[in-house]
Scaffold this motif. Structure first.
Motif: not given
Length: 140
Positions: A1-23
């Motif tokens: 069996m062989k397959f690939t799964r996907n996810a995405n991370a988006q990050w805006k701003g600095s490491g401490k003050e920024g924010k992101g979303h995971l899909t």
């Protein structure tokens, strides 16, 4: 069996003050928020990579254990796995898998052996380069 799964991370701003979303590709997570606070201070306000690793590891391990039990002629009523992912000084240092199983007609020693084998062959266990511990409890 062989397959690939996907996810995405988006990050805006600095490491401490920024924010992101995971899909995830399946949209089970769809723009789930994560920030410095949700990762390092208060995980109740969003998700974080360590929590997601824990969920992936617990889910993979439970399914792997179910397959191995089936190979030995056992069908679990339930396998409840908590994964505690420890983070220290910039590294994931340990994953503790806490397993509670309800498996008819299996003795504790055989359950422990199969549970340990599942930890060793679980694809997520093999992926993680950290100490992985296992605590097992079998319901009578």
């Amino acid at each position: 069996m062989k397959f690939t799964r996907n996810a995405n991370a988006q990050w805006k701003g600095s490491g401490k003050e920024g924010k992101g979303h995971l899909t995830t590709g399946s949209k089970t997570l769809d723009a789930a928020p994560y920030t410095f606070v949700t990762r390092f201070e208060d995980a109740n306000k969003g998700t974080n990579p360590e929590e997601l690793i824990g969920a992936a590891h617990a889910g993979c391990y439970a399914m792997q254990l179910s397959f191995l039990l089936g190979e030995e002629g056992f069908t679990p009523n339930s396998l409840d796995v908590d994964a505690e992912v420890s983070f220290e000084d910039g590294s994931i240092t340990k994953v503790m898998l806490n397993l509670k199983g309800d498996v008819p007609k299996i003795d504790a020693e055989q359950f422990q052996q199969i549970a340990t084998k599942a930890k060793e062959v679980c694809p997520v266990s093999k992926l993680l380069d950290t100490k992985i511990e296992l605590k097992v409890a079998l319901s009578s």
